[in-house]
Write a protein that holds these residues in place. Structure first.
Motif, PDB file in Angstrom:
ATOM      1  N   LYS A  91       0.826  -1.199   0.000  1.00 10.03           N
ATOM      2  CA  LYS A  91       0.000   0.000   0.000  1.00 10.03           C
ATOM      3  C   LYS A  91       0.867   1.257   0.000  1.00 10.03           C
ATOM      4  CE  LYS A  91      -3.959  -2.149   0.233  1.00 10.03           C
ATOM      5  NZ  LYS A  91      -3.460  -3.389  -0.386  1.00 10.03           N
ATOM      6  N   ASN A  92       0.431   2.242  -0.774  1.00 11.15           N
ATOM      7  CA  ASN A  92       1.089   3.547  -0.729  1.00 11.15           C
ATOM      8  C   ASN A  92       0.372   4.438   0.287  1.00 11.15           C
ATOM      9  OD1 ASN A  92      -1.192   4.840  -2.083  1.00 11.15           O
ATOM     10  ND2 ASN A  92      -0.401   3.993  -4.004  1.00 11.15           N
ATOM     11  N   ASP A  93       0.890   5.633   0.504  1.00 12.92           N
ATOM     12  CA  ASP A  93       0.342   6.493   1.555  1.00 12.92           C
ATOM     13  C   ASP A  93      -1.051   7.010   1.235  1.00 12.92           C
ATOM     14  OD1 ASP A  93       2.404   6.243   3.380  1.00 12.92           O
ATOM     15  OD2 ASP A  93       3.550   7.893   2.541  1.00 12.92           O
ATOM     16  N   PHE A  94      -1.396   7.116  -0.038  1.00 15.31           N
ATOM     17  CA  PHE A  94      -2.765   7.506  -0.382  1.00 15.31           C
ATOM     18  C   PHE A  94      -3.731   6.391   0.013  1.00 15.31           C
ATOM     19  CE2 PHE A  94      -6.291   7.436  -3.497  1.00 15.31           C
ATOM     20  CZ  PHE A  94      -6.913   8.622  -3.136  1.00 15.31           C
ATOM     21  N   GLN A  95      -3.399   5.156  -0.329  1.00 17.76           N
ATOM     22  CA  GLN A  95      -4.252   4.027   0.028  1.00 17.76           C
ATOM     23  C   GLN A  95      -4.356   3.861   1.540  1.00 17.76           C
ATOM     24  OE1 GLN A  95      -1.905   1.304  -2.273  1.00 17.76           O
ATOM     25  NE2 GLN A  95      -3.376   1.225  -3.958  1.00 17.76           N
ATOM     26  N   ARG A  96      -3.278   4.150   2.249  1.00 18.22           N
ATOM     27  CA  ARG A  96      -3.303   4.071   3.710  1.00 18.22           C
ATOM     28  C   ARG A  96      -4.253   5.112   4.294  1.00 18.22           C
ATOM     29  NH1 ARG A  96       3.111   3.446   3.253  1.00 18.22           N
ATOM     30  NH2 ARG A  96       3.233   1.157   3.394  1.00 18.22           N
ATOM     31  N   THR A  97      -4.277   6.288   3.698  1.00 16.91           N
ATOM     32  CA  THR A  97      -5.191   7.338   4.166  1.00 16.91           C
ATOM     33  C   THR A  97      -6.643   6.946   3.926  1.00 16.91           C
ATOM     34  OG1 THR A  97      -3.509   8.999   3.606  1.00 16.91           O
ATOM     35  CG2 THR A  97      -5.735   9.793   4.033  1.00 16.91           C
ATOM     36  N   VAL A  98      -6.913   6.418   2.737  1.00 13.68           N
ATOM     37  CA  VAL A  98      -8.284   6.025   2.392  1.00 13.68           C
ATOM     38  C   VAL A  98      -8.766   4.887   3.284  1.00 13.68           C
ATOM     39  CG1 VAL A  98      -9.721   5.033   0.566  1.00 13.68           C
ATOM     40  CG2 VAL A  98      -8.083   6.837   0.016  1.00 13.68           C
ATOM     41  N   ASP A  99      -7.864   3.995   3.669  1.00  4.92           N
ATOM     42  CA  ASP A  99      -8.262   2.890   4.540  1.00  4.92           C
ATOM     43  C   ASP A  99      -8.758   3.407   5.886  1.00  4.92           C
ATOM     44  OD1 ASP A  99      -8.119  -0.127   5.198  1.00  4.92           O
ATOM     45  OD2 ASP A  99      -6.987   0.784   6.833  1.00  4.92           O
ATOM     46  N   VAL A 100      -8.119   4.444   6.413  1.00  7.98           N
ATOM     47  CA  VAL A 100      -8.532   5.024   7.693  1.00  7.98           C
ATOM     48  C   VAL A 100      -9.764   5.903   7.523  1.00  7.98           C
ATOM     49  CG1 VAL A 100      -7.808   6.489   9.621  1.00  7.98           C
ATOM     50  CG2 VAL A 100      -6.168   4.948   8.549  1.00  7.98           C
ATOM     51  N   HIS A 101      -9.886   6.530   6.343  1.00 11.66           N
ATOM     52  CA  HIS A 101     -10.980   7.472   6.084  1.00 11.66           C
ATOM     53  C   HIS A 101     -11.705   7.079   4.791  1.00 11.66           C
ATOM     54  CE1 HIS A 101      -9.409  10.148   9.202  1.00 11.66           C
ATOM     55  NE2 HIS A 101      -8.215   9.927   8.685  1.00 11.66           N
ATOM     56  N   PRO A 102     -12.563   6.045   4.860  1.00  9.25           N
ATOM     57  CA  PRO A 102     -13.228   5.557   3.643  1.00  9.25           C
ATOM     58  C   PRO A 102     -14.381   6.432   3.148  1.00  9.25           C
ATOM     59  CG  PRO A 102     -13.949   4.299   5.552  1.00  9.25           C
ATOM     60  CD  PRO A 102     -12.869   5.223   6.036  1.00  9.25           C
ATOM     61  N   ASP A 103     -14.756   7.463   3.907  1.00  5.99           N
ATOM     62  CA  ASP A 103     -15.852   8.329   3.477  1.00  5.99           C
ATOM     63  C   ASP A 103     -15.523   9.010   2.158  1.00  5.99           C
ATOM     64  OD1 ASP A 103     -17.131   7.665   5.830  1.00  5.99           O
ATOM     65  OD2 ASP A 103     -16.414   9.439   6.898  1.00  5.99           O
ATOM     66  N   LYS A 104     -16.546   9.262   1.365  1.00  2.00           N
ATOM     67  CA  LYS A 104     -16.339   9.867   0.050  1.00  2.00           C
ATOM     68  C   LYS A 104     -15.926  11.332   0.137  1.00  2.00           C
ATOM     69  CE  LYS A 104     -19.410   6.788  -2.555  1.00  2.00           C
ATOM     70  NZ  LYS A 104     -20.597   6.697  -3.453  1.00  2.00           N
ATOM     71  N   VAL A 105     -16.374  12.019   1.192  1.00  2.00           N
ATOM     72  CA  VAL A 105     -16.034  13.432   1.376  1.00  2.00           C
ATOM     73  C   VAL A 105     -15.316  13.590   2.711  1.00  2.00           C
ATOM     74  CG1 VAL A 105     -16.905  15.779   1.580  1.00  2.00           C
ATOM     75  CG2 VAL A 105     -18.019  14.173   0.012  1.00  2.00           C
ATOM     76  N   TRP A 106     -14.183  14.262   2.682  1.00  2.00           N
ATOM     77  CA  TRP A 106     -13.445  14.595   3.902  1.00  2.00           C
ATOM     78  C   TRP A 106     -13.665  16.085   4.187  1.00  2.00           C
ATOM     79  CZ3 TRP A 106      -8.374  12.150   1.656  1.00  2.00           C
ATOM     80  CH2 TRP A 106      -8.505  10.749   1.658  1.00  2.00           C
ATOM     81  N   PRO A 107     -14.324  16.415   5.286  1.00  2.00           N
ATOM     82  CA  PRO A 107     -14.605  17.830   5.564  1.00  2.00           C
ATOM     83  C   PRO A 107     -13.339  18.681   5.672  1.00  2.00           C
ATOM     84  CG  PRO A 107     -15.991  16.428   6.913  1.00  2.00           C
ATOM     85  CD  PRO A 107     -15.006  15.528   6.254  1.00  2.00           C
ATOM     86  N   LYS A 108     -12.334  18.180   6.397  1.00  2.00           N
ATOM     87  CA  LYS A 108     -11.117  18.967   6.630  1.00  2.00           C
ATOM     88  C   LYS A 108      -9.887  18.089   6.364  1.00  2.00           C
ATOM     89  CE  LYS A 108     -11.251  21.575  10.341  1.00  2.00           C
ATOM     90  NZ  LYS A 108     -11.383  21.940  11.786  1.00  2.00           N
ATOM     91  N   VAL A 109      -8.952  18.640   5.599  1.00  2.00           N
ATOM     92  CA  VAL A 109      -7.781  17.876   5.160  1.00  2.00           C
ATOM     93  C   VAL A 109      -6.524  18.708   5.344  1.00  2.00           C
ATOM     94  CG1 VAL A 109      -6.637  16.807   3.165  1.00  2.00           C
ATOM     95  CG2 VAL A 109      -9.113  16.575   3.444  1.00  2.00           C
ATOM     96  N   ILE A 110      -5.451  18.059   5.785  1.00  2.00           N
ATOM     97  CA  ILE A 110      -4.132  18.682   5.721  1.00  2.00           C
ATOM     98  C   ILE A 110      -3.272  17.839   4.778  1.00  2.00           C
ATOM     99  CG2 ILE A 110      -3.433  17.536   7.881  1.00  2.00           C
ATOM    100  CD1 ILE A 110      -1.432  19.885   8.266  1.00  2.00           C
ATOM    101  N   PHE A 111      -2.807  18.468   3.715  1.00  2.00           N
ATOM    102  CA  PHE A 111      -2.004  17.779   2.700  1.00  2.00           C
ATOM    103  C   PHE A 111      -0.549  18.220   2.790  1.00  2.00           C
ATOM    104  CE2 PHE A 111       0.268  18.123  -1.304  1.00  2.00           C
ATOM    105  CZ  PHE A 111       0.271  16.804  -1.710  1.00  2.00           C
ATOM    106  N   GLY A 112       0.331  17.307   2.464  1.00  2.00           N
ATOM    107  CA  GLY A 112       1.746  17.647   2.372  1.00  2.00           C
ATOM    108  C   GLY A 112       2.562  16.394   2.126  1.00  2.00           C
ATOM    109  N   ASN A 113       3.869  16.531   2.191  1.00  2.00           N
ATOM    110  CA  ASN A 113       4.735  15.377   1.996  1.00  2.00           C
ATOM    111  C   ASN A 113       5.024  14.713   3.338  1.00  2.00           C
ATOM    112  OD1 ASN A 113       6.631  17.174   3.100  1.00  2.00           O
ATOM    113  ND2 ASN A 113       7.421  17.750   1.099  1.00  2.00           N
TER     114      ASN A 113
END
Length: 293
Positions: A39-61
């Motif tokens: 799994k890559n880090d995007f898939q790891r994030t989706v596994d924890v947050h399977p909802d279609k819409v994320w109200p609040k997100v912090i993106f970065g490396n």
């Protein structure tokens, strides 16, 4: 013309069948769905947050992965930190519908989030070209899974999958010894600190596109320049990047905050990653206060 089509009917049917089969496999998406595949880090994030819409997100490396502990935070951000995550990735995720931000997007920035030629994780799904077959795009994960699980199963060996490890993003413990830190500083100065502003052009354009997308879709943006170990002063290029970001935000009501020098060297593992013991809790606490303003 009609005769040619008739002669090629089998090939045409075969091609259509291949395209339909590929679309069905892609919709099923077994590589993301099943734990047998890496799994890559995007898939790891989706596994924890399977909802279609994320109200609040912090993106970065990886600096965001290391700094923000969403499990201890009251701010409620999805930690979309990704190894090698760049602004071009964020732009592709938003415009490609890979993520849907409902209310607020925090963009965690540093030098490497803008560096065009920085290596990336080729398994991130937005890297798949329009006509690239799903099985071909995911060939590495499929091959690795076959070697790791299928072959041992055929030999009668038991298979155990460590799901916690599979879905864990990389964190940074302790602080590098002075000699190791000096080696990393020398490496950064030789490899990254000489890059001209032209080396960041695609990601600067992508930042402008992200801001435009956010305005068009009613997403509030808060830009946060991520902490950096002041043991190694940043190159002049960072000032140029910051100036571009500020100029782009000037005509909006989006905010910009600079935390580059906010934390002490002892709170870092290396140069751009806060450590688990001191830096990560301190950052999460500060971000909760900042987010509440």
């Amino acid at each position: 013309m009609l005769r040619t089509i008739r002669r090629s009917a089998f090939l045409i049917v075969l091609l259509i069948g291949f395209v339909l089969a590929d679309k069905l496999i892609a919709a099923w998406d077994p590589v993301s769905r099943y734990d047998a595949f890496s799994k890559n880090d995007f898939q790891r994030t989706v596994d924890v947050h399977p909802d279609k819409v994320w109200p609040k997100v912090i993106f970065g490396n990886s600096s965001v992965i290391a700094a923000y502990d969403e499990t201890k935070s009251t701010a409620g951000y999805v930690n979309l930190g990704m190894n090698y995550g760049k602004i071009t990735d964020l732009d592709a995720m938003l415009r490609g519908g890979f993520i849907h931000v409902g209310e607020e997007l925090v963009i965690g920035l540093n030098l490497f989030a803008f560096l065009d030629e920085l290596p990336t994780d080729p398994s991130y799904p937005w890297h798949r070209r329009a006509f690239e077959p799903y099985l071909y795009f995911n060939r590495d994960q499929l091959t690795n899974a076959a070697h790791k699980y299928v072959i041992p199963m055929l030999k009668g060996e038991s298979i155990v999958i460590n799901r916690k490890k599979l879905y864990a993003k990389e964190l940074y413990y302790g602080t590098l010894k002075p000699a190791d830190l000096q080696k990393k500083m020398d490496e950064y100065k030789a490899t990254y600190y000489k890059e001209p502003i032209d080396s960041f052009a695609r990601n600067l354009d992508a930042f402008d596109d992200v801001i435009a997308f956010a305005k068009d879709n009613g997403i509030r943006v808060r830009v946060l320049w991520m902490p950096w170990n002041r043991t190694l002063p940043s190159p002049p290029t960072v000032d140029e990047l910051k100036a571009h970001v500020k100029d782009e935000l000037a005509s909006t009501d989006f905010t910009y905050t600079d935390w580059m020098d906010k934390f002490e060297p002892k709170q870092f593992h290396d140069l751009g990653h806060l450590n688990v013991e001191r830096g990560r809790p301190a950052f999460t606490k500060e971000l909760d206060l900042w987010a509440a303003k």
